[in-house]
Write an enzyme that holds these catalytic residues in place. Structure first.
Site, PDB file in Angstrom:
ATOM      1  N   ASP A  17       0.555  -1.543  -0.141  1.00 34.27           N
ATOM      2  CA  ASP A  17       0.282   0.283   0.186  1.00 34.27           C
ATOM      3  C   ASP A  17       0.918   1.098   0.030  1.00 34.27           C
ATOM      4  OD1 ASP A  17      -1.960   1.964   0.061  1.00 34.27           O
ATOM      5  OD2 ASP A  17      -3.365   0.658   2.179  1.00 34.27           O
TER       6      ASP A  17
HETATM    7  C1  BGC Z   1      -4.999   2.776   0.053  1.00 37.20           C
HETATM    8  C2  BGC Z   1      -5.580   2.037  -1.044  1.00 37.20           C
HETATM    9  C3  BGC Z   1      -5.076   2.600  -2.011  1.00 37.20           C
HETATM   10  C4  BGC Z   1      -4.339   3.609  -2.788  1.00 37.20           C
HETATM   11  C5  BGC Z   1      -3.705   4.181  -3.479  1.00 37.20           C
HETATM   12  C6  BGC Z   1      -3.611   3.713   0.137  1.00 37.20           C
HETATM   13  O1  BGC Z   1      -3.374   5.193   0.740  1.00 37.20           O
HETATM   14  O2  BGC Z   1      -5.059   2.656   1.769  1.00 37.20           O
HETATM   15  O3  BGC Z   1      -6.342   1.424  -0.532  1.00 37.20           O
HETATM   16  O4  BGC Z   1      -5.311   1.231  -2.477  1.00 37.20           O
HETATM   17  O5  BGC Z   1      -3.759   4.459  -1.546  1.00 37.20           O
HETATM   18  O6  BGC Z   1      -3.999   5.461  -3.833  1.00 37.20           O
END
Ligand code: BGC
Length: 742
Positions: free
Chosen positions: A270
Site C-alpha cells: 500500500d
Molecule cells: C489506500 C489504498 C489505495 C492506495 C492508492 C492508499 O492510501 O490505502 O486503498 O489503493 O492509497 O491510492
C-alpha cells in the site's frame, strides 16, 4: 509474448533497470513536462527513477496516457510499457453506490455489472488496473473505511469479492486463465492483505489483534475467493498483524498467501507501506525496510524510494539474492504481457470511445437501478411510499441540494454529473417545497485542510434563521422528507470517528422539524452504520441510502414514490450506540449468555444498553410483506462423505399489496465443537421476487463443506454433532430445524 521471450527480456535487463520495474510513481510526475522539482516533488524522486519506474498510479485520460506511454517507452531501454493503475472503487465517471451499500443489495450480480461498467469506462480512458476490490471484513463502524467493504460477513464478502473481480477482469476460462487484454477489461487488485478492517478502536492504520483462527475463518475467505476468481494483483495492508507489518510479513505473504492460498500474481505495497516499517520501528532505515519487504515477497513499492535506492546495494552486498528481484520483475512482466501491453501499449485508450460511453444512458440507468437496490428501509410506519399525488411534501435538510453524494475514492466522479435530490425533484416535482435547514457539519474539526469548501455552521444567526424556515415549511406540509447524514469526508480513509452520530446541527434540525410536523421520513446518507436511536424512535420512516453515487437523487425518489420497492438488507449491523462497537451478528457463544428478558446480573451484558444492535445484519423492510413458512429438511442426518447433503426448504409468500423482493437467508449454528463457534453463520441467500399473493418455495442445499472451521488442531474440518439450520429474513430469525452430522 511467449514466456521464453519474457525470460530473454529479463536476462537482458540491468539490475538497475529491473529494480526500477519494482517502483511505482504517481502519475503526477509523468504528467508534467520536464522534471517535478522543489516542494512539489514530495518523495524526492530523481529523473532517472521517474523515467524508469515500472508502473504509474492515479493518472487517467486516453489522450494523456497515450502521450505518457509513448514518451516513456522511447526512454525505457527495452521499450517495456508502463501499467497505469488507479483507484476505481465505486466506478470511474458513472459512480455506483459505495461497496458497503452494494453488499446490502445481497445481489452480487449488481456489483459485477457495476465493476464491468467501471472497467469499460476506465479502460477507454487508458487505465489498465484498478485497486479494487477491497474485501476487508468490517465490524467496527468507527472505522472510516467501512464504506469500502461489503460488510461484516465472511460469506457475503466472498460472493462480492468474486463478482467484482469477474466484473473488472472477466471470467476465467476452463484453465483458469483470464483474458485481461480483451477490450473493456482491466486487471483487478484485491486489498488490503490482511485484516486491515479490524484496527483496534476503529482508528485507521492502528494495530490489528486477531487470533489466527479468527483470521483464517473470518478474514481470509474473501481474499481467497478473489484469488480463486483469478485476481491479478494483491495489495498489502498498513496494519500490523501479530505485531508484524503486513509488508514485511514473510509468513503472511509467502507461506500463507502464496503457498497455502495459491496466489501467483503481483503483490504491491500500500502507499508508502514499506517505508512506514520505519515508523512501526520494525526497520531501522529504508534499506532495512526494503530488505524486509523484498524478503517477504512484496513486488512493487508504491510511491517511495525504498526499493529504487536500496535494492541494488542489497544485492551487491550479498544481503539479498538477485533471484528475488528477478522473480518480482518476472511477475510484473507477466502481468504486462497478460494485459497485452507488449503488442498494444495503449490498450483500450480511445478518446472517441471515452466520449461515447462515459456516463452514457445505459451506464446511468444501471447506476440508478443499483442505487435503489442498495437502500435499506429501516423503519416504516405506513408512511412510505409517498403518494404520487401528495404535492404537499416538503424536502428539507443539508443533503437535499448536495451533489457530493458519492463515496470516498470516487476520484474521478464529478458533482456536475451527479443528480441530487433537488435535481431529481426539478424533473419530477418542480413545485416541491424545499429548505436546507442546517449546515452539514457543526465545525471543521479534523477536516481543517478542506475549510474553504466545507459546509459547516459558521454563523449562529444564519443557523437560527435556517432552522426557523425549515420548521415553518415542515409545519405547512403534509409529510416532510428530511435528508440528513454524514458529510462524505466523514468516512473513507483516515476518517475514523469516535462518535458515530449525526452532527448536532442536524439533530437540532431533526428535532425542530419533528416538533413542527411528526410525519417525518428520514433519508439517511452515510458511509457507515450510525447511532440513530433518537431518529428511529421519532421518525415515521428511515431509509438508509448510504452514498448512492451519480444517480442518487433519482434513485431516492424512485424508492420514496414507490416506483422501486426497497429490497436491501444490512450488510453491517447498526449499533445501538458506539459503546457496543464492534457489534456483529456472528460473535462467539460465551459462558454466560444473555437474553434481553433476563434479570440476572452476572451475565455477558451491559447494565445500561441492550446487547443487540439497533438493526442487525440481514435486516431490511419492504413495502410488501412476506411470510416465511417453518423450515423443513428432507433429512436430519448428514453423512460425512462426498455428495451427501440435506435440503432445507421454506415457502415464502407475499402477503402485501405490491410486488417485492425478499432476501431469504440461511444461517447455520454449530451446537458443540472443539473450539467456540459463532452463534450463527450465513451460509447462503436467495433474492426472490414475488407478486402480491404469490408464493415460492426456496431451497438451500446444506453440505458438510459448509460446516468446516479451523478446529482445535488448526485444521480446517467439520466435526460430527448437532447443528441448527435457520432460514429467515434477517440474522435474528428464530425459524430453525435441527440436523446431525455423522
Ligand atoms: C489506500 C489504498 C489505495 C492506495 C492508492 C492508499 O492510501 O490505502 O486503498 O489503493 O492509497 O491510492
Amino acid at each position: 509474448m511467449e514466456q521464453q521471450k519474457l525470460q530473454e527480456l529479463l536476462s537482458d535487463m540491468s539490475l538497475t533497470e529491473k529494480v526500477d520495474q519494482l517502483l511505482q510513481v504517481g502519475g503526477f510526475y509523468l504528467e508534467k513536462e520536464g522534471m517535478v522539482t522543489g516542494p512539489e516533488n514530495t518523495v524526492g524522486f530523481t529523473q532517472e527513477e521517474i523515467d524508469l519506474a515500472g508502473t504509474v498510479l492515479g493518472s487517467i485520460g486516453a489522450e494523456k496516457l497515450r502521450r505518457i506511454q509513448k514518451a516513456y517507452m522511447e526512454k525505457q531501454p527495452h521499450h517495456i510499457p508502463l501499467i497505469f493503475m488507479a483507484d476505481i472503487i465505486n466506478g470511474y465517471r458513472t459512480i455506483f453506490p459505495i461497496p458497503l451499500a452494494q453488499g446490502c443489495s445481497f445481489d452480487p450480480e449488481l456489483a459485477k455489472e457495476g465493476a464491468a461498467i467501471a472497467a469499460r469506462e476506465s479502460a477507454a480512458a487508458g487505465l489498465h488496473l484498478t485497486f479494487s476490490p477491497m474485501v476487508d471484513l468490517v465490524r467496527d463502524a468507527r472505522w472510516g473505511r467501512c464504506m469500502e467493504s461489503t460488510g461484516e460477513d465472511p460469506y457475503l464478502n466472498r460472493q462480492f469479492a468474486r463478482a467484482m473481480v469477474e466484473g473488472y477482469q472477466g471470467e476465467q476460462d476452463a484453465d483458469g486463465a483470464v483474458a485481461l487484454a480483451k477490450k473493456g477489461k482491466i486487471a483487478a487488485c484485491v486489498k488490503h492483505f490482511a485484516a486491515y478492517g479490524a484496527p483496534i478502536g476503529g482508528r485507521d492504520y492502528n494495530t490489528v489483534e486477531l487470533s489466527e483462527r479468527t483470521l483464517r475463518d473470518d478474514y481470509l475467505p474473501a481474499y481467497q475467493e478473489a484469488i480463486e476468481a483469478g485476481v491479478s494483483m494483491l495489495m498489502t495492508s498498513f496494519n500490523t498483524l501479530d505485531r508484524i507489518p503486513s509488508s514485511g510479513n514473510r509468513r503472511l505473504l509467502r507461506d500463507i498467501l502464496r503457498d497455502e492460498m495459491g496466489f501467483k500474481g503481483v503483490v504491491i505495497s500500500d502507499w508508502a507501506a514499506i517505508e512506514e516499517m520505519c515508523n512501526h520501528r520494525i526497520a531501522e532505515d529504508r534499506k532495512e525496510a526494503a530488505r524486509l519487504a523484498m524478503e517477504a515477497g512484496v513486488d512493487i513499492d508504491m510511491c517511495t524510494t525504498c526499493y529504487s535506492r536500496n535494492l541494488d546495494a542489497l544485492v551487491q552486498e550479498g544481503i539479498i539474492s538477485e533471484t528475488l528481484i528477478d522473480e518480482a520483475v518476472m511477475r510484473i512482466l507477466k502481468l504486462k504481457n497478460q494485459l497485452g501491453l507488449f503488442e498494444n501499449p495503449y490498450k483500450d485508450a480511445d478518446e472517441q470511445e471515452e466520449k461515447e460511453i462515459i456516463l452514457c444512458g445505459e451506464h446511468r440507468r444501471a447506476a440508478r437501478k443499483a442505487a435503489a437496490d442498495t437502500f435499506v428501509l429501516l423503519k416504516n410506519d405506513n408512511i412510505l411510499p409517498l403518494k404520487q399525488a401528495a404535492a404537499n411534501t416538503a424536502f428539507i435538510g443539508p443533503h437535499v441540494e448536495n451533489k457530493m453524494i458519492y463515496g470516498g475514492w470516487s476520484l474521478f466522479g464529478r458533482a456536475e454529473d451527479t443528480v441530487s435530490i433537488a435535481d431529481a425533484l426539478r424533473e419530477r416535482k418542480p413545485d416541491a417545497v424545499s429548505a436546507k435547514g442546517s449546515a452539514m457539519l457543526d465545525n471543521n474539526r479534523g477536516l481543517e485542510v478542506f475549510d474553504d469548501t466545507l459546509d459547516y455552521q459558521r454563523d449562529e444567526r444564519q443557523a437560527a434563521a435556517m432552522l426557523q424556515e425549515a420548521a415553518e415549511k415542515a409545519k405547512a406540509a403534509e409529510v416532510v422528507v428530511l435528508a440528513l447524514g454524514e458529510h462524505r469526508l466523514q468516512s473513507g480513509e483516515a476518517a475514523s470517528r469516535a462518535n458515530i452520530t449525526l452532527p448536532d446541527c442536524q439533530m437540532e434540525l431533526f428535532r425542530a422539524v419533528h416538533a413542527a410536523n411528526p410525519n417525518v421520513v428520514v433519508v439517511l446518507f452515510s458511509g457507515r452504520p450510525l447511532d440513530i436511536r433518537e431518529i428511529t424512535q421519532k421518525a415515521k420512516a428511515v431509509l438508509a441510502v448510504w452514498q448512492p453515487g451519480t444517480e442518487g437523487g433519482n434513485a431516492i425518489l424512485d424508492v420514496l414514490y414507490g416506483d422501486v420497492n426497497p429490497s436491501a438488507k444490512l450488510s453491517m449491523s447498526f449499533p445501538y450506540c458506539v459503546g457496543q462497537v464492534p457489534v456483529f451478528y456472528g460473535g462467539m457463544h460465551t459462558g454466560r449468555p444473555y437474553e434481553e428478558s433476563m434479570k440476572e446480573k452476572f451475565l455477558s451484558r451491559y447494565l445500561d444498553i441492550p446487547n443487540k444492535p439497533l438493526y442487525p445484519f440481514g435486516y431490511g423492510l419492504s413495502y410488501a410483506a412476506f411470510d416465511i413458512s417453518p423450515v423443513t429438511l428432507d433429512g436430519t442426518v448428514l453423512i460425512h462423505e462426498k455428495g451427501s447433503s440435506i435440503r432445507a426448504k421454506v415457502t415464502v409468500r407475499n402477503t402485501g399489496s405490491c410486488a417485492g423482493q425478499e432476501v431469504v437467508q440461511l444461517y447455520i449454528q454449530d451446537q458443540a465443537a472443539s473450539v467456540a463457534r459463532p452463534v450463527r453463520e450465513l451460509k447462503g441467500f436467495r433474492k426472490i421476487a414475488l407478486d402480491p399473493g404469490e408464493e415460492k418455495e426456496v431451497y438451500f442445499t446444506i453440505t458438510e463443506e459448509m460446516l468446516r472451521f479451523t478446529n482445535i488442531d488448526m485444521k480446517f474440518a467439520s466435526e460430527a454433532g448437532n447443528f441448527y439450520a435457520f432460514v429467515g429474513n434477517s440474522s435474528e430469525t428464530q425459524n430453525k430445524a435441527e440436523f446431525l452430522l455423522k
